[in-house]
Design an enzyme around this catalytic site. Structure first.
Site, PDB file in Angstrom:
ATOM      1  N   HIS A 109       1.117  -1.300  -0.142  1.00 33.99           N
ATOM      2  CA  HIS A 109       0.395  -0.233  -0.046  1.00 33.99           C
ATOM      3  C   HIS A 109       0.900   1.168   0.000  1.00 33.99           C
ATOM      4  CE1 HIS A 109      -2.840   3.397   0.791  1.00 33.99           C
ATOM      5  NE2 HIS A 109      -3.376   2.258   0.590  1.00 33.99           N
ATOM      6  N   GLU A 142      -3.869   2.112  -7.599  1.00 29.50           N
ATOM      7  CA  GLU A 142      -4.203   3.147  -6.597  1.00 29.50           C
ATOM      8  C   GLU A 142      -3.720   4.302  -6.945  1.00 29.50           C
ATOM      9  OE1 GLU A 142      -6.319   2.176  -3.226  1.00 29.50           O
ATOM     10  OE2 GLU A 142      -4.383   1.416  -2.526  1.00 29.50           O
TER      11      GLU A 142
HETATM   12  P1  PGA Z   1      -9.279   6.159   0.428  1.00 28.22           P
HETATM   13  O1  PGA Z   1      -8.736   4.880   0.932  1.00 28.22           O
HETATM   14  O2  PGA Z   1     -10.462   5.405  -0.286  1.00 28.22           O
HETATM   15  O3  PGA Z   1      -9.539   6.608   1.488  1.00 28.22           O
HETATM   16  O4  PGA Z   1      -8.870   7.205  -0.504  1.00 28.22           O
HETATM   17  C1  PGA Z   1      -8.413   4.100  -0.479  1.00 28.22           C
HETATM   18  C2  PGA Z   1      -7.004   3.374   0.133  1.00 28.22           C
HETATM   19  O5  PGA Z   1      -6.073   4.119   0.388  1.00 28.22           O
HETATM   20  O6  PGA Z   1      -6.658   1.963  -0.100  1.00 28.22           O
END
Ligand code: PGA
Length: 256
Positions: free
Chosen positions: A95, A165
Site C-alpha cells: 500500500h 491506486e
Molecule cells: P481512500 O483509500 O478510499 O480513503 O482514498 C483507499 C486506499 O488508500 O486504499
C-alpha cells in the site's frame, strides 16, 4: 479461475477500539443483501481479526500487511500464516502508505510471496505519486508490478489481485484530485499488458485488477462500468457501513 467481482474495504488504522470495530462490522453485514457474483472483504487492523471472524457471515476478512516467513526473530511483525490462522483470506501488500514509510519494491515482493506461501491471496497496490505529461507513470507502475511479482510462479498469478491506486487520488493525499474511470481504464489495460508480457494472455486474464483512490458510492458505478476493473478498494468510505454496503450493492448490480 476466480473472476468474481470484489469490493475490499481498507479500514486503515481505524477504529480506536474493538467494540466499535464489532459494531461497524455487524452493521456492514446487516446492510448487505445476498452476495451472488461478488466478494465483499474488510481489512481491519490485525488485532480485530480474531473477533470479527467470529461474527463474519457474508463479509470475508483481509489484512493490511504481512511480514514474510511464518515465524522467527522479527520483533513487531505479523506473518501471513498467522493472519491466515485468524481467518484472513486476503492481504494487502505494498500500500502506498506503507511504501511512504520506507517499504521497498523488494520488501513488497517478499511479502507477496509470503502471502502466497501461506495460501492466501495478495492484493498488491501499485500507483504513481503524481502525473506529468511525459506519461512517466506508466513506467512507474510497470516497474512496481514487475518487482512485486518477480519470481512468482505463473501458476499462482490467478491468486493475485492488482489494485491500481494512483496516490494523487487517495483521500489522505494533500491537494488530492479525483481520478476518472478513463484514468483507471487506460492503466488497467496497461497493467494487463505488463502481466501478459510476464506470463501469457490467458494467465494475465486470470488476474483481477481493481481500482482504489477515494472511491465512494457516488462514483463506484462509473469505475466498474468504464474503468476496466472488476472491483474496488475503498478506504475512507468503507468506515461508514451504509457507504460500504452501497458500494457492494452497486458492484453486485454492475454488468461486467
Ligand atoms: P481512500 O483509500 O478510499 O480513503 O482514498 C483507499 C486506499 O488508500 O486504499
Amino acid at each position: 479461475m476466480n473472476r468474481k467481482k470484489i469490493v475490499i474495504g481498507n479500514w486503515k488504522m481505524n477504529p480506536a477500539g474493538g467494540r466499535e470495530a464489532e459494531t461497524m462490522f455487524r452493521r456492514s453485514e446487516r446492510l448487505l443483501g445476498p452476495l451472488r457474483n461478488i466478494e465483499a472483504v474488510i481489512c481491519p487492523p490485525f488485532i480485530y481479526l480474531e473477533n470479527l471472524k467470529k461474527i463474519s457471515r457474508k463479509i470475508k476478512l483481509g489484512a493490511q500487511d504481512a511480514f514474510w516467513g511464518d515465524k522467527g526473530p522479527f520483533t513487531g511483525e505479523v506473518s501471513a500464516e498467522m493472519l491466515g490462522n485468524l481467518g484472513a483470506k486476503y492481504v494487502i501488500v505494498g500500500h502506498s502508505e506503507r511504501r511512504a514509510l520506507g517499504e521497498s519494491d523488494d520488501m513488497v515482493n517478499k511479502k507477496l510471496k509470503g502471502v502466497l506461501a501461506a495460501g492466501l491471496s495478495p492484493v498488491v497496490c501499485v500507483g504513481e505519486l503524481s502525473r506529468d505529461n511525459r506519461h512517466q507513470y506508466f513506467d512507474t507502475v510497470k516497474a512496481q508490478i514487475r518487482a512485486a511479482l518477480a519470481g512468482v510462479p505463473k501458476t499462482l498469478f490467478h491468486k493475485v489481485i492488482v489494485a491500481y491506486e494512483p496516490v494523487w487520488a487517495i483521500s489522505s493525499t494533500k491537494n488530492r484530485r479525483d481520478a476518472t474511470p478513463k484514468d483507471s481504464l487506460e492503466m488497467a489495460i496497461y497493467i494487463r499488458k505488463v502481466l501478459s508480457d510476464m506470463s501469457s494472455p490467458p494467465v494475465a486474464a486470470s488476474v483481477r485488477i481493481i481500482y482504489g483512490g477515494s472511491v465512494t458510492e457516488k462514483d463506484a458505478g462509473e469505475f466498474l462500468k468504464s474503468g476496466g476493473v472488476v472491483g474496488l478498494l475503498p478506504g475512507r468510505a468503507s468506515l461508514t457501513p451504509e457507504k460500504f454496503a452501497k458500494i457492494v450493492k452497486i458492484a453486485e448490480d454492475a454488468l461486467n
